[in-house]
Design a protein around this motif. Sequence first.
Motif, PDB file in Angstrom:
ATOM      1  N   TRP A  33       0.807  -1.219   0.000  1.00  0.00           N
ATOM      2  CA  TRP A  33       0.000   0.000   0.000  1.00  0.00           C
ATOM      3  C   TRP A  33       0.837   1.265   0.000  1.00  0.00           C
ATOM      4  O   TRP A  33       0.309   2.362  -0.213  1.00  0.00           O
ATOM      5  CB  TRP A  33      -0.943   0.008   1.195  1.00  0.00           C
ATOM      6  CG  TRP A  33      -2.003  -1.045   1.131  1.00  0.00           C
ATOM      7  CD1 TRP A  33      -2.097  -2.168   1.904  1.00  0.00           C
ATOM      8  CD2 TRP A  33      -3.124  -1.085   0.238  1.00  0.00           C
ATOM      9  NE1 TRP A  33      -3.207  -2.909   1.550  1.00  0.00           N
ATOM     10  CE2 TRP A  33      -3.858  -2.264   0.537  1.00  0.00           C
ATOM     11  CE3 TRP A  33      -3.578  -0.248  -0.780  1.00  0.00           C
ATOM     12  CZ2 TRP A  33      -5.012  -2.612  -0.146  1.00  0.00           C
ATOM     13  CZ3 TRP A  33      -4.728  -0.584  -1.468  1.00  0.00           C
ATOM     14  CH2 TRP A  33      -5.440  -1.759  -1.154  1.00  0.00           C
ATOM     15  N   ARG A 116      -3.617   7.924  -4.493  1.00  0.00           N
ATOM     16  CA  ARG A 116      -3.170   6.731  -5.192  1.00  0.00           C
ATOM     17  C   ARG A 116      -3.981   6.591  -6.486  1.00  0.00           C
ATOM     18  O   ARG A 116      -5.161   6.933  -6.513  1.00  0.00           O
ATOM     19  CB  ARG A 116      -3.351   5.478  -4.326  1.00  0.00           C
ATOM     20  CG  ARG A 116      -2.600   5.527  -2.993  1.00  0.00           C
ATOM     21  CD  ARG A 116      -1.098   5.426  -3.201  1.00  0.00           C
ATOM     22  NE  ARG A 116      -0.367   5.423  -1.942  1.00  0.00           N
ATOM     23  CZ  ARG A 116       0.159   6.498  -1.371  1.00  0.00           C
ATOM     24  NH1 ARG A 116      -0.014   7.691  -1.944  1.00  0.00           N
ATOM     25  NH2 ARG A 116       0.820   6.406  -0.240  1.00  0.00           N
ATOM     26  N   ILE A 118      -5.087   3.830  -9.522  1.00  0.00           N
ATOM     27  CA  ILE A 118      -5.156   2.429  -9.922  1.00  0.00           C
ATOM     28  C   ILE A 118      -5.603   2.367 -11.374  1.00  0.00           C
ATOM     29  O   ILE A 118      -6.701   2.820 -11.708  1.00  0.00           O
ATOM     30  CB  ILE A 118      -6.129   1.635  -9.042  1.00  0.00           C
ATOM     31  CG1 ILE A 118      -5.665   1.670  -7.578  1.00  0.00           C
ATOM     32  CG2 ILE A 118      -6.239   0.186  -9.515  1.00  0.00           C
ATOM     33  CD1 ILE A 118      -6.639   1.027  -6.614  1.00  0.00           C
ATOM     34  N   LEU A 135     -10.612  -1.464  -1.405  1.00  0.00           N
ATOM     35  CA  LEU A 135     -10.185  -0.099  -1.074  1.00  0.00           C
ATOM     36  C   LEU A 135     -11.028   0.567   0.001  1.00  0.00           C
ATOM     37  O   LEU A 135     -10.595   1.549   0.603  1.00  0.00           O
ATOM     38  CB  LEU A 135     -10.239   0.774  -2.343  1.00  0.00           C
ATOM     39  CG  LEU A 135      -9.577   0.229  -3.604  1.00  0.00           C
ATOM     40  CD1 LEU A 135      -9.787   1.202  -4.756  1.00  0.00           C
ATOM     41  CD2 LEU A 135      -8.096  -0.022  -3.366  1.00  0.00           C
ATOM     42  N   PHE A 142      -8.221   6.990  -3.484  1.00  0.00           N
ATOM     43  CA  PHE A 142      -7.912   6.262  -4.707  1.00  0.00           C
ATOM     44  C   PHE A 142      -8.671   6.823  -5.911  1.00  0.00           C
ATOM     45  O   PHE A 142      -9.883   7.037  -5.846  1.00  0.00           O
ATOM     46  CB  PHE A 142      -8.270   4.784  -4.552  1.00  0.00           C
ATOM     47  CG  PHE A 142      -7.461   4.064  -3.516  1.00  0.00           C
ATOM     48  CD1 PHE A 142      -6.229   3.501  -3.829  1.00  0.00           C
ATOM     49  CD2 PHE A 142      -7.925   3.954  -2.214  1.00  0.00           C
ATOM     50  CE1 PHE A 142      -5.480   2.843  -2.873  1.00  0.00           C
ATOM     51  CE2 PHE A 142      -7.189   3.292  -1.244  1.00  0.00           C
ATOM     52  CZ  PHE A 142      -5.956   2.733  -1.567  1.00  0.00           C
ATOM     53  N   VAL A 176     -12.937   6.764  -3.068  1.00  0.00           N
ATOM     54  CA  VAL A 176     -12.738   6.276  -4.441  1.00  0.00           C
ATOM     55  C   VAL A 176     -13.439   7.204  -5.431  1.00  0.00           C
ATOM     56  O   VAL A 176     -14.605   7.555  -5.258  1.00  0.00           O
ATOM     57  CB  VAL A 176     -13.283   4.842  -4.615  1.00  0.00           C
ATOM     58  CG1 VAL A 176     -13.158   4.400  -6.074  1.00  0.00           C
ATOM     59  CG2 VAL A 176     -12.545   3.865  -3.710  1.00  0.00           C
TER      60      VAL A 176
END
Length: 293
Positions: A33, A116, A118, A135, A142, A176
């Motif tokens: 992570w 982050r 993805i 997540l 994210f 997210v």
Amino acid sequence: MDSTKLNHLVSRAEDLLSRLESILPPAPASIDWSAPAFRWEPRRSGGFLRAIPRPHRIRLSELHNIERQKTLLDRNTRQFLAGLPANNALLWGSRGTGKSSLVKALLTEYSERGLRVIEVDKQHLVELPVIIDLLEKRPERFILFCDDLSFEADDPSYKTLKAILDGSLSAAPDNVLIYATSNRRHLLPEYMADNEQTRIYEGEIHHGEAVEEKISLSERFGLWVSFYPFDQDAYLDIVFGWLERLGVETQQAGAEIRAEALRFALARGSRSGRVAWQFARDWAGRTALTGAE
């Protein structure tokens, strides 16, 4: 095709997939992570997040002639990092104009603040619910990044994306967001025939079902950021910006660089930011090689 032949083909396909998976890199024992970026790797036995420890680093200040687009997406991302309401974003428009680079630059800018990214390929969108489950309880923020996203008319996978964006009974977690790039404004091909069902009632336009279906996907992105082709001056500005980043001295050869950059763009049929970057690499490399010989 009869059922016996179909079953035989399915069996051979499954056998081939099994053999392919046996030579792929193994899944890590645990998720790192601390990595700034990840790529979703599908497996028949269950996908996993593969860490990208050294993502492509671009600074926001290095992206030229997309100031409005930078401002919009940067503000939305800062809202997201602050735990404030923020929108899923669709970056659409001409190829090579900085859509993907802008997302990469935001990661460079804010990875130390817990951002982050993805990367999820289009064909793996059906696994978005699985990814989100991984997540949901993490402290990081994210962005699920779908690059060059578009669907064909008979592609059903976009329905999974629609449900995640807005339409599922399950609410998406607060940590997210989805950022997608596309050359298509509505992500699906648009045909003249689709408009034949459009009707006007009391002066108001009512789209047909085909058009409504296409619009219903893109409108679920709360933020639309549009990108347009660069004119000649903007293209040259980007060229010199990249050359500066590469440490190339441009004062004495400015006129020659301009002429060469325009010829390079003419040969490629595009004055995009991508072509400017490719020319800058070519010029920096060959001038350095000439000086070393």
